[in-house]
Design an enzyme around this catalytic site. Sequence first.
Site, PDB file in Angstrom:
ATOM      1  N   GLN A  41      15.087  -8.367  -3.827  1.00 48.19           N
ATOM      2  CA  GLN A  41      13.754  -8.986  -3.691  1.00 48.19           C
ATOM      3  C   GLN A  41      13.346  -9.772  -4.601  1.00 48.19           C
ATOM      4  O   GLN A  41      12.819 -10.830  -4.959  1.00 48.19           O
ATOM      5  CB  GLN A  41      12.577  -8.007  -3.187  1.00 48.19           C
ATOM      6  CG  GLN A  41      11.378  -8.490  -3.387  1.00 48.19           C
ATOM      7  CD  GLN A  41      10.370  -7.269  -2.420  1.00 48.19           C
ATOM      8  OE1 GLN A  41      10.207  -7.117  -1.652  1.00 48.19           O
ATOM      9  NE2 GLN A  41       9.581  -6.614  -3.660  1.00 48.19           N
ATOM     10  N   GLY A  54       0.715  -1.173  -0.152  1.00 49.23           N
ATOM     11  CA  GLY A  54      -0.037   0.134   0.072  1.00 49.23           C
ATOM     12  C   GLY A  54       0.909   1.306  -0.045  1.00 49.23           C
ATOM     13  O   GLY A  54       1.961   1.291  -0.495  1.00 49.23           O
ATOM     14  N   HIS A 105       4.526   2.053  -8.123  1.00 49.48           N
ATOM     15  CA  HIS A 105       3.236   0.946  -8.068  1.00 49.48           C
ATOM     16  C   HIS A 105       2.477   1.283  -9.233  1.00 49.48           C
ATOM     17  O   HIS A 105       1.999   0.188  -9.785  1.00 49.48           O
ATOM     18  CB  HIS A 105       2.612   1.199  -6.873  1.00 49.48           C
ATOM     19  CG  HIS A 105       3.367   1.007  -5.651  1.00 49.48           C
ATOM     20  ND1 HIS A 105       3.345   2.415  -4.777  1.00 49.48           N
ATOM     21  CD2 HIS A 105       3.632   0.106  -4.929  1.00 49.48           C
ATOM     22  CE1 HIS A 105       4.326   1.679  -3.656  1.00 49.48           C
ATOM     23  NE2 HIS A 105       4.323   0.320  -3.635  1.00 49.48           N
ATOM     24  N   GLN A 149       7.975  -9.587   7.518  1.00 43.93           N
ATOM     25  CA  GLN A 149       9.397  -8.979   6.735  1.00 43.93           C
ATOM     26  C   GLN A 149       9.939  -7.858   7.421  1.00 43.93           C
ATOM     27  O   GLN A 149      11.041  -7.214   6.792  1.00 43.93           O
ATOM     28  CB  GLN A 149       9.085  -8.718   5.154  1.00 43.93           C
ATOM     29  CG  GLN A 149       8.163  -7.471   4.652  1.00 43.93           C
ATOM     30  CD  GLN A 149       7.702  -7.347   3.399  1.00 43.93           C
ATOM     31  OE1 GLN A 149       6.941  -8.290   3.142  1.00 43.93           O
ATOM     32  NE2 GLN A 149       8.256  -6.474   2.673  1.00 43.93           N
ATOM     33  N   LEU A 178       0.626   3.835  -1.938  1.00 46.46           N
ATOM     34  CA  LEU A 178       0.980   3.930  -3.419  1.00 46.46           C
ATOM     35  C   LEU A 178       1.257   5.000  -4.224  1.00 46.46           C
ATOM     36  O   LEU A 178       0.818   5.974  -3.594  1.00 46.46           O
ATOM     37  CB  LEU A 178      -0.190   3.052  -4.378  1.00 46.46           C
ATOM     38  CG  LEU A 178      -0.918   1.658  -3.805  1.00 46.46           C
ATOM     39  CD1 LEU A 178      -1.988   1.406  -4.473  1.00 46.46           C
ATOM     40  CD2 LEU A 178       0.311   0.790  -3.860  1.00 46.46           C
TER      41      LEU A 178
END
Lengths: 278, 278
Positions: free
Chosen positions: A150, A27, A33, A57, A29
Site C-alpha cells: 500500500q 479507525g 496508529h 477497498q 485504532l
Amino acid sequence: MQIIHTIRELREWRKTAGRVAFVPTMGNLHEGHLALVREARQRADHVVVSIFVNRLQFGQGEDFDQYPRTLQQDADKLKGEGVAVVFAPDEKELYPRVEQRYNVEPPHLQNELCGAFRPGHFRGVATVVSKLFNIVQPEVACFGKKDYQQLAIIKGFVADLNVNVEIVPVDTGRASDGLALSSRNQYLSEAERAEAPRLYRELMAMAQAVKGGNLAYAELENTARAHLEAAGWAVDYIEIRHADSLEVAHAGDKNVVILAAARLGKTRLIDNIEVRQD
Amino acid sequence: MQIIHTIRELREWRKTAGRVAFVPTMGNLHEGHLALVREARQRADHVVVSIFVNRLQFGQGEDFDQYPRTLQQDADKLKGEGVAVVFAPDEKELYPRVEQRYNVEPPHLQNELCGAFRPGHFRGVATVVSKLFNIVQPEVACFGKKDYQQLAIIKGFVADLNVNVEIVPVDTGRASDGLALSSRNQYLSEAERAEAPRLYRELMAMAQAVKGGNLAYAELENTARAHLEAAGWAVDYIEIRHADSLEVAHAGDKNVVILAAARLGKTRLIDNIEVRQD
C-alpha cells in the site's frame, strides 16, 4: 480536538490551519496508529486523522460489514495525542453517487502480492487516499510500513500524479513477541494469537539468511512456506522483492523486502521485513 | 509575465500568489484560447496558462509529432492579456519515467463519442489535467465547451475525486461563418476551409428541430450525416446526448447536446451545440 463529519466543514477549517500532517485510517485504532500520529505531530502545526471504513477497498466476501466501527473509543485514544481534527465522514459524504466512476488506476503491481488475492483493493486504496488528500490538502501524510505494498502504491501515485504531499513511512509497531500490530489481530482466538508470531519469526529467519549472503531466494521462500503450512497456516504468498520498486528481486539486489500474507483460521495476517544493504 | 519551465519554480511562485485561475492548453493559441484567458482573469488575482503538448492523449497515427509548437508566438499573444505565468514544461518534467504508471481512469464514457475513435485519449486528458492541477493548485480552471466531452470528463473526475478546483465552462469561439475555432483549422486547404462551416450549420439545423419539438433523434442524426457525407465528409459520429451526463438522450430530455466529429480530407473537426430547455 474537533470531530468533523463533512467535507465542507473540513475545508472551512483547513483555510486557516497552517501546515497540516495527515494520518488516514479505517479507525479501530491501536498503538500502531498512535505511532503514526506521533510521527505526524513532529512534522506540522496540526494533525488530521481520518477515520473511514472504505468500501471501495474491500472485495466480495471480505469483512467490510464486520469491520469494527469504534469512533468514540478511537476519539478517546486520539484526545491525548495532540490531534487537531478527526475527520469522520459517512459513506454518502465520500461516495454521494454510491458508484465511484473515476478512479486512480495503479499499474500491474496492483494485481501482484496482496493484489492477487484482493482484486480491486489497491485501486480502492489509491482512489480513497487521493480523495482524502484532495479534501484535507496536507503538507505531509504518514503511512505504516506494515502495509508495505500500500505504501509503495501511494508513493507511486503521489510521484506520478505530482501530488504535493510528502509521504512519510513509519516502522511497523509490534507486540513484544514480534507480531505486527493490526486491527485484525483481535479476530484471533487465544491459540491463534499464540501461534501468530511465527510469521514474523519466519520472515526474520529469511532476513538473516539474506543478510548472510544467501541468494537462493526461491528456496528460502519455499522453506518458510513449508514451516508455516506445517504449523497450520494457509499461505497466500511469501516473496522477496526489490525494496523500492517491489519488482521481483534478483540475486545481488542491495535492498530487498521480504513480504508475506498468510491465514490462521479465518484471519489473514500480513507482515514484511526490509533488508537494506546499500 | 513570467515563463516558467519547471515544477519546482512553479510551486515556488505559487506559494506567494493569491487566488489563481488556470487555463491548460497545448499551445498554438487562437482567439478561442484568449477567450478562456479573459474569463480566467475575471475570476482570480493571477492567471496561469500552461502550454504542453501531451503525448499521453495522442493515439497511434495521430498528429503528436506534427502538432505545432509555437511557444514564442503564444507568449506574445498572452502578453497583452494580463497573464501572470506561462507554464511550459518539457516532456521530461511531466513524464520523468517516460511511462505514466498511475492514471486517472474515467468510466465507460471515455470509450464513447470521440473516445470510440481515440482509444486512451480521455484517460490521457484526465491524467495530465490532474497532474497540472496538482502542480498549479488553482482555485478555478477554465475549459472550452468546444471540447464538450473533455469538459464532461474533467467535471467528472473533479467531482468524483474531490478535487478542490472550480471548473468554468466557456462558450465556443467561432469564425464569422460559424466554424468553431480550433488549432486544427490551419490544416484545412482553402476549399476545405470554405466547406468546413457545414458542420456547424447541420448541428444548428438539428438544434432548431429539437427546439421545435422534433423527437425523432435518430432520424435527425441520419439526415445530418447524409448531408455531410454527400458533401465529401467522413463522419465519425453525430449524436444527441443528455447535456450533463452525456448519456444517450431520451425523447423528452430537457437539456441535450448535439455533438459531432467528422473529417474533411485529413483533418478531423469536432463541434457541438447545447439545447437547454429547462
